[in-house]
Design a protein around this motif. Sequence first.
Motif, PDB file in Angstrom:
ATOM      1  N   ALA A  64    -108.072   7.927-126.983  1.00  0.00           N
ATOM      2  CA  ALA A  64    -106.766   7.715-127.461  1.00  0.00           C
ATOM      3  C   ALA A  64    -107.222   8.827-127.514  1.00  0.00           C
ATOM      4  O   ALA A  64    -105.858   9.717-128.145  1.00  0.00           O
ATOM      5  N   GLY A  65    -108.345   9.775-127.847  1.00  0.00           N
ATOM      6  CA  GLY A  65    -108.212  10.486-128.643  1.00  0.00           C
ATOM      7  C   GLY A  65    -108.069  12.086-128.345  1.00  0.00           C
ATOM      8  O   GLY A  65    -108.165  12.193-127.100  1.00  0.00           O
ATOM      9  N   ARG A  66    -107.928  13.281-129.006  1.00  0.00           N
ATOM     10  CA  ARG A  66    -107.612  14.084-128.714  1.00  0.00           C
ATOM     11  C   ARG A  66    -108.777  15.436-128.106  1.00  0.00           C
ATOM     12  O   ARG A  66    -109.208  16.650-127.350  1.00  0.00           O
ATOM     13  N   SER A  67    -110.368  14.499-128.881  1.00  0.00           N
ATOM     14  CA  SER A  67    -110.808  15.098-128.505  1.00  0.00           C
ATOM     15  C   SER A  67    -112.089  14.495-127.192  1.00  0.00           C
ATOM     16  O   SER A  67    -113.788  14.781-126.605  1.00  0.00           O
ATOM     17  N   ALA A  68    -111.331  13.687-126.853  1.00  0.00           N
ATOM     18  CA  ALA A  68    -112.038  12.788-125.153  1.00  0.00           C
ATOM     19  C   ALA A  68    -111.420  14.171-124.418  1.00  0.00           C
ATOM     20  O   ALA A  68    -110.249  14.786-123.899  1.00  0.00           O
ATOM     21  N   CYS A  69    -112.418  14.140-122.865  1.00  0.00           N
ATOM     22  CA  CYS A  69    -111.776  14.354-121.797  1.00  0.00           C
ATOM     23  C   CYS A  69    -111.038  14.087-121.009  1.00  0.00           C
ATOM     24  O   CYS A  69    -111.144  13.127-120.444  1.00  0.00           O
ATOM     25  N   ALA A  70    -110.087  14.725-120.972  1.00  0.00           N
ATOM     26  CA  ALA A  70    -108.799  14.345-120.255  1.00  0.00           C
ATOM     27  C   ALA A  70    -109.079  13.556-118.287  1.00  0.00           C
ATOM     28  O   ALA A  70    -108.595  13.153-118.050  1.00  0.00           O
ATOM     29  N   GLU A  71    -110.428  14.565-118.222  1.00  0.00           N
ATOM     30  CA  GLU A  71    -110.689  13.782-116.701  1.00  0.00           C
ATOM     31  C   GLU A  71    -111.269  12.579-116.771  1.00  0.00           C
ATOM     32  O   GLU A  71    -111.143  11.208-116.105  1.00  0.00           O
ATOM     33  N   CYS A  72    -112.446  12.005-117.429  1.00  0.00           N
ATOM     34  CA  CYS A  72    -112.836  10.724-118.019  1.00  0.00           C
ATOM     35  C   CYS A  72    -111.963   9.844-118.219  1.00  0.00           C
ATOM     36  O   CYS A  72    -111.898   8.860-118.464  1.00  0.00           O
ATOM     37  N   GLN A  73    -110.992  10.048-119.512  1.00  0.00           N
ATOM     38  CA  GLN A  73    -109.794   9.845-119.771  1.00  0.00           C
ATOM     39  C   GLN A  73    -108.487   8.890-118.174  1.00  0.00           C
ATOM     40  O   GLN A  73    -108.359   7.840-118.381  1.00  0.00           O
ATOM     41  N   ARG A  74    -108.466   9.591-117.851  1.00  0.00           N
ATOM     42  CA  ARG A  74    -107.811   9.825-115.781  1.00  0.00           C
ATOM     43  C   ARG A  74    -108.891   8.914-115.486  1.00  0.00           C
ATOM     44  O   ARG A  74    -108.268   7.483-114.766  1.00  0.00           O
ATOM     45  N   ARG A  75    -109.670   8.475-115.143  1.00  0.00           N
ATOM     46  CA  ARG A  75    -110.793   7.195-114.487  1.00  0.00           C
ATOM     47  C   ARG A  75    -110.673   6.434-114.491  1.00  0.00           C
ATOM     48  O   ARG A  75    -110.620   5.864-114.213  1.00  0.00           O
ATOM     49  N   THR A  76    -111.088   6.846-116.318  1.00  0.00           N
ATOM     50  CA  THR A  76    -111.066   5.277-116.786  1.00  0.00           C
ATOM     51  C   THR A  76    -110.043   4.792-116.872  1.00  0.00           C
ATOM     52  O   THR A  76    -109.883   2.985-117.378  1.00  0.00           O
ATOM     53  N   ALA A  77    -108.879   5.274-116.659  1.00  0.00           N
ATOM     54  CA  ALA A  77    -107.439   4.605-117.185  1.00  0.00           C
ATOM     55  C   ALA A  77    -107.067   3.334-117.070  1.00  0.00           C
ATOM     56  O   ALA A  77    -106.206   2.165-117.617  1.00  0.00           O
ATOM     57  N   PRO A  78    -107.027   2.620-115.438  1.00  0.00           N
ATOM     58  CA  PRO A  78    -107.336   1.473-115.104  1.00  0.00           C
ATOM     59  C   PRO A  78    -108.387   0.299-115.198  1.00  0.00           C
ATOM     60  O   PRO A  78    -107.616  -0.462-115.791  1.00  0.00           O
ATOM     61  N   ALA A  79    -109.911   0.668-115.785  1.00  0.00           N
ATOM     62  CA  ALA A  79    -110.435   0.257-116.347  1.00  0.00           C
ATOM     63  C   ALA A  79    -109.625  -0.568-118.327  1.00  0.00           C
ATOM     64  O   ALA A  79    -110.124  -1.829-118.069  1.00  0.00           O
ATOM     65  N   LEU A  80    -109.181   0.599-118.893  1.00  0.00           N
ATOM     66  CA  LEU A  80    -108.808   0.984-119.877  1.00  0.00           C
ATOM     67  C   LEU A  80    -107.761  -0.594-119.999  1.00  0.00           C
ATOM     68  O   LEU A  80    -107.615  -1.746-121.041  1.00  0.00           O
ATOM     69  N   SER A  81    -107.025  -0.536-119.478  1.00  0.00           N
ATOM     70  CA  SER A  81    -105.757  -1.191-119.243  1.00  0.00           C
ATOM     71  C   SER A  81    -105.896  -2.317-119.296  1.00  0.00           C
ATOM     72  O   SER A  81    -104.932  -3.409-119.906  1.00  0.00           O
ATOM     73  N   GLN A  82    -106.510  -2.987-118.108  1.00  0.00           N
ATOM     74  CA  GLN A  82    -107.297  -4.239-117.711  1.00  0.00           C
ATOM     75  C   GLN A  82    -107.763  -5.022-119.234  1.00  0.00           C
ATOM     76  O   GLN A  82    -107.986  -6.444-118.880  1.00  0.00           O
TER      77      GLN A  82
END
Length: 84
Positions: A64-82
């Motif tokens: 959720a932070g600004r220092s996180a990789c945008a591509e990693c955020q995008r690829r893990t978003a479905p798993a994190l929302s579940q």
Amino acid sequence: MSTYAAGFARPDRRSWAQPAEQPMSWHAVEAHRPTDELDGEVELAVCGAIVQVWGSQQWGRLSAGRSACAECQRRTAPALSQAG
């Protein structure tokens, strides 16, 4: 559902595929074993960056932070929302 550890992109282990302006981003590492066993290991992040896992850090919190990789955020978003 996948479990993710948090990895830190060290400048000496940065992937050439990652932009140079993000040499210190946090990245998601798919954890196939407990994160405490991965602590300190050099692994490949979901975006392709070479990172060192920091087992004391949680990807769910860092993503959720600004220092996180945008591509990693995008690829893990479905798993994190579940996970919530």
